[in-house]
Design a protein around this motif. Structure first.
Motif, PDB file in Angstrom:
ATOM      1  N   ILE A  21       0.714  -1.134  -0.039  1.00  0.00           N
ATOM      2  CA  ILE A  21       0.067   0.287   0.058  1.00  0.00           C
ATOM      3  C   ILE A  21       0.935   1.250  -0.010  1.00  0.00           C
ATOM      4  O   ILE A  21       0.751   2.321  -0.702  1.00  0.00           O
ATOM      5  CB  ILE A  21      -0.903   0.101   1.300  1.00  0.00           C
ATOM      6  CG1 ILE A  21      -1.887  -1.169   1.014  1.00  0.00           C
ATOM      7  CG2 ILE A  21      -1.661   1.393   1.339  1.00  0.00           C
ATOM      8  CD1 ILE A  21      -2.660  -1.353   2.381  1.00  0.00           C
ATOM      9  N   VAL A  22       1.894   1.218   0.866  1.00  0.00           N
ATOM     10  CA  VAL A  22       2.621   2.571   0.882  1.00  0.00           C
ATOM     11  C   VAL A  22       3.706   2.553  -0.254  1.00  0.00           C
ATOM     12  O   VAL A  22       3.792   3.685  -0.938  1.00  0.00           O
ATOM     13  CB  VAL A  22       3.570   2.145   2.194  1.00  0.00           C
ATOM     14  CG1 VAL A  22       4.687   3.369   2.215  1.00  0.00           C
ATOM     15  CG2 VAL A  22       2.880   2.157   3.372  1.00  0.00           C
ATOM     16  N   ASN A  23       4.126   1.647  -0.798  1.00  0.00           N
ATOM     17  CA  ASN A  23       5.134   1.785  -2.094  1.00  0.00           C
ATOM     18  C   ASN A  23       4.350   0.986  -3.156  1.00  0.00           C
ATOM     19  O   ASN A  23       4.978  -0.238  -3.638  1.00  0.00           O
ATOM     20  CB  ASN A  23       6.506   1.080  -1.878  1.00  0.00           C
ATOM     21  CG  ASN A  23       7.056   2.037  -0.794  1.00  0.00           C
ATOM     22  OD1 ASN A  23       6.962   3.256  -0.685  1.00  0.00           O
ATOM     23  ND2 ASN A  23       7.880   1.500   0.096  1.00  0.00           N
ATOM     24  N   PRO A  24       3.445   1.345  -3.762  1.00  0.00           N
ATOM     25  CA  PRO A  24       2.897   0.505  -5.025  1.00  0.00           C
ATOM     26  C   PRO A  24       3.719   0.537  -6.163  1.00  0.00           C
ATOM     27  O   PRO A  24       3.560  -0.355  -7.004  1.00  0.00           O
ATOM     28  CB  PRO A  24       1.510   1.321  -5.293  1.00  0.00           C
ATOM     29  CG  PRO A  24       1.747   2.920  -4.903  1.00  0.00           C
ATOM     30  CD  PRO A  24       2.658   2.576  -3.797  1.00  0.00           C
ATOM     31  N   ALA A  55      -5.413  -3.140   0.425  1.00  0.00           N
ATOM     32  CA  ALA A  55      -6.121  -2.618   1.720  1.00  0.00           C
ATOM     33  C   ALA A  55      -7.449  -3.357   1.873  1.00  0.00           C
ATOM     34  O   ALA A  55      -7.592  -3.565   3.139  1.00  0.00           O
ATOM     35  CB  ALA A  55      -6.657  -0.974   1.066  1.00  0.00           C
ATOM     36  N   ILE A  56      -8.327  -3.660   0.974  1.00  0.00           N
ATOM     37  CA  ILE A  56      -9.325  -4.667   1.201  1.00  0.00           C
ATOM     38  C   ILE A  56      -8.975  -5.865   1.891  1.00  0.00           C
ATOM     39  O   ILE A  56      -9.580  -6.417   2.755  1.00  0.00           O
ATOM     40  CB  ILE A  56     -10.272  -4.731  -0.266  1.00  0.00           C
ATOM     41  CG1 ILE A  56     -10.632  -3.346  -0.581  1.00  0.00           C
ATOM     42  CG2 ILE A  56     -11.079  -5.933  -0.050  1.00  0.00           C
ATOM     43  CD1 ILE A  56     -11.295  -3.396  -1.852  1.00  0.00           C
ATOM     44  N   ILE A  57      -7.815  -6.391   1.476  1.00  0.00           N
ATOM     45  CA  ILE A  57      -7.439  -7.761   1.804  1.00  0.00           C
ATOM     46  C   ILE A  57      -6.837  -7.441   3.255  1.00  0.00           C
ATOM     47  O   ILE A  57      -7.022  -8.370   4.292  1.00  0.00           O
ATOM     48  CB  ILE A  57      -6.312  -8.184   0.919  1.00  0.00           C
ATOM     49  CG1 ILE A  57      -6.921  -8.755  -0.450  1.00  0.00           C
ATOM     50  CG2 ILE A  57      -5.540  -9.402   1.602  1.00  0.00           C
ATOM     51  CD1 ILE A  57      -5.869  -8.982  -1.267  1.00  0.00           C
ATOM     52  N   LEU A  58      -6.129  -6.566   3.469  1.00  0.00           N
ATOM     53  CA  LEU A  58      -5.801  -6.291   4.930  1.00  0.00           C
ATOM     54  C   LEU A  58      -6.745  -5.986   5.838  1.00  0.00           C
ATOM     55  O   LEU A  58      -6.946  -6.503   6.903  1.00  0.00           O
ATOM     56  CB  LEU A  58      -4.843  -4.836   4.904  1.00  0.00           C
ATOM     57  CG  LEU A  58      -4.089  -4.493   6.345  1.00  0.00           C
ATOM     58  CD1 LEU A  58      -3.336  -5.584   6.946  1.00  0.00           C
ATOM     59  CD2 LEU A  58      -3.671  -3.272   6.110  1.00  0.00           C
ATOM     60  N   ILE A  59      -8.005  -5.332   5.667  1.00  0.00           N
ATOM     61  CA  ILE A  59      -9.022  -5.291   6.230  1.00  0.00           C
ATOM     62  C   ILE A  59      -9.833  -6.557   6.596  1.00  0.00           C
ATOM     63  O   ILE A  59     -10.258  -6.907   7.699  1.00  0.00           O
ATOM     64  CB  ILE A  59     -10.014  -4.360   5.601  1.00  0.00           C
ATOM     65  CG1 ILE A  59      -9.626  -2.901   5.736  1.00  0.00           C
ATOM     66  CG2 ILE A  59     -11.582  -4.248   6.476  1.00  0.00           C
ATOM     67  CD1 ILE A  59     -10.439  -1.768   4.795  1.00  0.00           C
ATOM     68  N   ILE A  60     -10.218  -7.559   5.656  1.00  0.00           N
ATOM     69  CA  ILE A  60     -10.595  -8.752   5.607  1.00  0.00           C
ATOM     70  C   ILE A  60      -9.753  -9.733   6.553  1.00  0.00           C
ATOM     71  O   ILE A  60     -10.025 -10.300   7.678  1.00  0.00           O
ATOM     72  CB  ILE A  60     -10.733  -9.329   4.360  1.00  0.00           C
ATOM     73  CG1 ILE A  60     -11.861  -8.648   3.524  1.00  0.00           C
ATOM     74  CG2 ILE A  60     -11.174 -10.935   4.639  1.00  0.00           C
ATOM     75  CD1 ILE A  60     -12.024  -8.986   2.171  1.00  0.00           C
TER      76      ILE A  60
END
Length: 73
Positions: A21-24, A55-60
């Motif tokens: 997320i930080v370094n795409p 980000a979505i995967i991290l939330i899940i």
């Protein structure tokens, strides 16, 4: 023991996702650089999607980890 292994696995995956997320730009071509002769510049839309999906995967993944801690037993 299962809780420690789960925490280590969660932290490993979370670290990779946060780095993505930080370094795409760094992770966009990860494992595919050998296919191109010159540097490839990703579009802004591609970088947005490359940030959105981790980000979505991290939330899940966080939700699954927290629920596994609550309902362990």
């Amino acid at each position: 023991m299962d809780m420690i292994l789960g925490a280590v696995a969660y932290l490993t995956f979370a670290g990779i996702l946060i780095y993505s997320i930080v370094n795409p730009r760094e992770t966009f071509m990860l494992g595919r650089r050998w296919q191109y002769k010159n540097d490839v510049e990703p579009s802004n839309e591609a970088l947005f999607v490359h940030r959105l999906i981790p980000a979505i995967i991290l939330i899940i993944l966080t939700f699954i980890f927290i629920t596994s801690l609550i309902y362990r037993g």
